[in-house]
Write a protein that holds these residues in place. Structure first.
Motif, PDB file in Angstrom:
ATOM      1  N   LEU A 127      20.473  97.556 153.620  1.00 47.06           N
ATOM      2  CA  LEU A 127      21.074  98.100 154.835  1.00 47.06           C
ATOM      3  C   LEU A 127      21.706  96.994 155.684  1.00 47.06           C
ATOM      4  CD1 LEU A 127      21.605 100.513 156.656  1.00 47.06           C
ATOM      5  CD2 LEU A 127      19.348 100.173 157.680  1.00 47.06           C
ATOM      6  N   GLY A 128      21.029  95.843 155.782  1.00 47.95           N
ATOM      7  CA  GLY A 128      21.562  94.746 156.571  1.00 47.95           C
ATOM      8  C   GLY A 128      22.915  94.268 156.075  1.00 47.95           C
ATOM      9  N   GLY A 129      23.086  94.263 154.753  1.00 45.41           N
ATOM     10  CA  GLY A 129      24.368  93.854 154.196  1.00 45.41           C
ATOM     11  C   GLY A 129      25.486  94.795 154.588  1.00 45.41           C
ATOM     12  N   HIS A 130      25.198  96.105 154.582  1.00 43.69           N
ATOM     13  CA  HIS A 130      26.218  97.092 154.963  1.00 43.69           C
ATOM     14  C   HIS A 130      26.578  96.973 156.442  1.00 43.69           C
ATOM     15  CE1 HIS A 130      26.191  99.018 151.093  1.00 43.69           C
ATOM     16  NE2 HIS A 130      24.891  99.242 151.153  1.00 43.69           N
ATOM     17  N   ILE A 131      25.573  96.723 157.288  1.00 43.69           N
ATOM     18  CA  ILE A 131      25.846  96.567 158.722  1.00 43.69           C
ATOM     19  C   ILE A 131      26.694  95.323 158.957  1.00 43.69           C
ATOM     20  CG2 ILE A 131      24.819  96.191 160.989  1.00 43.69           C
ATOM     21  CD1 ILE A 131      22.385  97.767 160.044  1.00 43.69           C
ATOM     22  N   ASN A 132      26.356  94.249 158.258  1.00 39.22           N
ATOM     23  CA  ASN A 132      27.139  93.023 158.407  1.00 39.22           C
ATOM     24  C   ASN A 132      28.591  93.229 157.998  1.00 39.22           C
ATOM     25  OD1 ASN A 132      25.937  90.247 159.180  1.00 39.22           O
ATOM     26  ND2 ASN A 132      24.265  91.289 158.133  1.00 39.22           N
ATOM     27  N   GLU A 133      28.808  93.974 156.939  1.00 39.72           N
ATOM     28  CA  GLU A 133      30.182  94.255 156.515  1.00 39.72           C
ATOM     29  C   GLU A 133      30.923  95.058 157.585  1.00 39.72           C
ATOM     30  OE1 GLU A 133      32.127  93.329 153.872  1.00 39.72           O
ATOM     31  OE2 GLU A 133      30.503  91.876 153.624  1.00 39.72           O
ATOM     32  N   ALA A 134      30.223  96.017 158.183  1.00 36.16           N
ATOM     33  CA  ALA A 134      30.847  96.824 159.241  1.00 36.16           C
ATOM     34  C   ALA A 134      31.155  95.966 160.468  1.00 36.16           C
ATOM     35  CB  ALA A 134      29.935  97.990 159.613  1.00 36.16           C
ATOM     36  N   GLN A 135      30.255  95.060 160.816  1.00 35.65           N
ATOM     37  CA  GLN A 135      30.493  94.173 161.951  1.00 35.65           C
ATOM     38  C   GLN A 135      31.645  93.216 161.665  1.00 35.65           C
ATOM     39  OE1 GLN A 135      26.600  92.437 162.495  1.00 35.65           O
ATOM     40  NE2 GLN A 135      25.961  94.030 163.936  1.00 35.65           N
ATOM     41  N   LYS A 136      31.746  92.790 160.419  1.00 33.85           N
ATOM     42  CA  LYS A 136      32.871  91.927 160.048  1.00 33.85           C
ATOM     43  C   LYS A 136      34.186  92.689 160.169  1.00 33.85           C
ATOM     44  CE  LYS A 136      34.677  89.080 156.280  1.00 33.85           C
ATOM     45  NZ  LYS A 136      34.504  88.670 154.869  1.00 33.85           N
ATOM     46  N   ARG A 137      34.180  93.970 159.765  1.00 33.01           N
ATOM     47  CA  ARG A 137      35.394  94.782 159.911  1.00 33.01           C
ATOM     48  C   ARG A 137      35.773  94.922 161.381  1.00 33.01           C
ATOM     49  NH1 ARG A 137      32.899  98.029 155.934  1.00 33.01           N
ATOM     50  NH2 ARG A 137      32.270  99.561 157.509  1.00 33.01           N
TER      51      ARG A 137
END
Length: 463
Positions: A127-137
């Motif tokens: 889940l943390g990886g997906h959130i990080n990707e969203a924050q990067k976007r």
């Protein structure tokens, strides 16, 4: 022996047994919540912990802790969704950020506690990886919107569709086309495309102009010389040489200077201004300020004497100014090519401290808004300092997450929840006014908080 037999059965039966056990625990928690539904939140959390402890005699302390945490998380989710459905729940500035092209996560859009909780979840596996990707976007969207804003500024002097003409009474029509770079990538290559477009547009405009030394320009240049009299002789001489060589000597009596010569003059003055403005010596910075002021005086002369190009020249000059500030922000770190809201604010302050203090600089409002919404750092999950700082929370949330199979979290849960489409939809809902149906759903979700919390408490026991 009974516990070991149960564990063996669960391992052999797999997911069906896990689901069955989950249903039993949720049902027990829901039954406990029925008489406690109207009690204060803290009492419900304690009750969920006590129920979990009673159902897990092998380790009552740990079970109670996870049951209480699961109840709190479940109620928080229900109340958050309820607030989102009831009406606009986005934090201040989010609507403007989205309209400019920003793509915040749902936590960033809601702000406050949801944002802080989402940030904590970035340390979870999957889940943390997906959130990080969203924050990067979100950060990428900020950079793209700022670069597109420079193009929009450039186009402000062009009020017609591509291929059409702008007719000015008493003057020949000016043929100009809108600049359209398509999707601008938030990278060095994307910035290079924007800078090239700005430079090309400005050069094309300038070469079509001409000018002569006017009383206003002569007065302005003399004013710059007068202000330099308080400097040390060597710096005063430098300013005189710059003005004589780059401006005064280029104008001949009774003759107009063509656009290419004007372009060279502006380029020389701006180069000197940029070079000296970075000096640590105060008098050298004043030399740079004198060169910049001379360029400004020259630009004003060009606009006055070439009125059909005035609006486009001013827009191109403003776009050039913003591009230089964005360039400084995007090169503030060697670790990445993107600007953060903080680095852009620092670039603006470095260019004009008085203007920054007044809060009136171009791009300042957008950068400040983005700072409040998406923050000032690049997403960076699993760094040693963050893992050490939040070790206890990570262990708790990791065990809670372990209640659901990892593949479901990765592919069905976080993977779908944090896709661009899902995040965009949720952010849109947080900005909408609620109709009768949505209002009813929101109220229902809020009232179901204690029972949704039971799901969290029951799931926690399947750790």
């Amino acid at each position: 022996a009974k516990l070991r037999a149960g564990e063996a059965y669960m391992q052999e039966a797999g997911l069906p047994a896990t689901v069955g056990g989950l249903g039993v625990d949720i049902a027990a928690q829901a039954a406990a919540m029925t008489p406690m539904g109207k009690l204060p939140f803290l009492m419900r959390v304690l009750g969920a912990g006590g129920t979990a402890a009673a159902l897990s005699p092998e380790d009552r302390t740990k079970a109670g802790m996870y049951g209480a945490a699961g109840q709190g998380v479940g109620e928080g989710v229900a109340k958050g969704l309820g607030a989102m459905f009831r009406g606009p729940s986005a934090a201040p500035g989010v609507r403007e950020f989205v309209e400019a092209g920003g793509e915040p996560t749902i936590g960033q859009a809601l702000g406050g506690t949801p944002k802080a909780f989402e940030e904590k979840l970035t340390s979870l596996p999957f889940l943390g990886g997906h959130i990080n990707e969203a924050q990067k976007r979100a950060l990428e969207s900020f950079n793209t919107s700022e670069l597109q804003g420079i193009v929009n500024t450039l186009n402000k002097g062009i009020r017609t569709a591509p291929g059409q003409e702008i007719a000015i009474p008493g003057q020949a029509a000016v043929q100009r086309e809108l600049v359209d770079l398509g999707k601008i990538e938030p990278t060095a290559e994307g910035f290079a495309k924007v800078k090239k477009a700005v430079s090309s547009a400005y050069d094309n405009l300038v070469v079509n102009t001409s000018g002569e030394m006017t009383p206003e320009l002569a007065t302005g240049i003399q004013g710059i010389k007068d202000l330099s009299k308080n400097l040390r002789p060597e710096f005063r001489t430098q300013i005189d040489d710059i003005l004589n060589n780059s401006v005064i000597s280029r104008f001949k009596d009774g003759q107009r200077v063509d656009g290419r010569t004007l372009k060279e003059m502006l380029s020389e003055l701006r180069t000197v201004g940029e070079s000296y403005s970075k000096s640590s010596i105060a008098d050298e910075r004043r030399v740079g300020d004198a060169a910049k002021e001379a360029a400004s005086q020259l630009k004003q002369m060009m606009e006055v004497q070439n009125p059909r190009y005035a609006e486009a020249l001013n827009a191109a000059d403003n776009a050039y100014r913003d591009a230089k500030r964005m360039e400084t922000a995007m090169t503030s770190s060697v670790g990445h090519e993107m600007a953060t809201p903080a680095s852009l604010l620092q670039a603006l302050r470095g260019r004009n401290r008085p203007g920054y203090a007044e809060g009136k600089m171009p791009m300042q409002e957008e950068a400040r808004r983005a700072q409040d919404i998406i923050g000032n750092k690049l997403p960076n999950s699993f760094s040693a300092d963050r893992l050490n700082a939040t070790k206890g929370f990570n262990e708790l949330m990791g065990d809670l997450a372990g209640a659901i199979p990892g593949a479901a979290i990765k592919h069905i849960g976080g993977g779908y929840f944090y896709t661009p489409a899902a995040q965009r939809w949720m952010v849109e809902q947080s900005l909408k006014e609620a109709g009768p149906i949505r209002g009813a759903i929101g109220q229902g979700l809020s009232r179901m908080g204690p029972y949704v919390g039971s799901v969290g408490a029951g799931a926690a026991q399947q750790r």
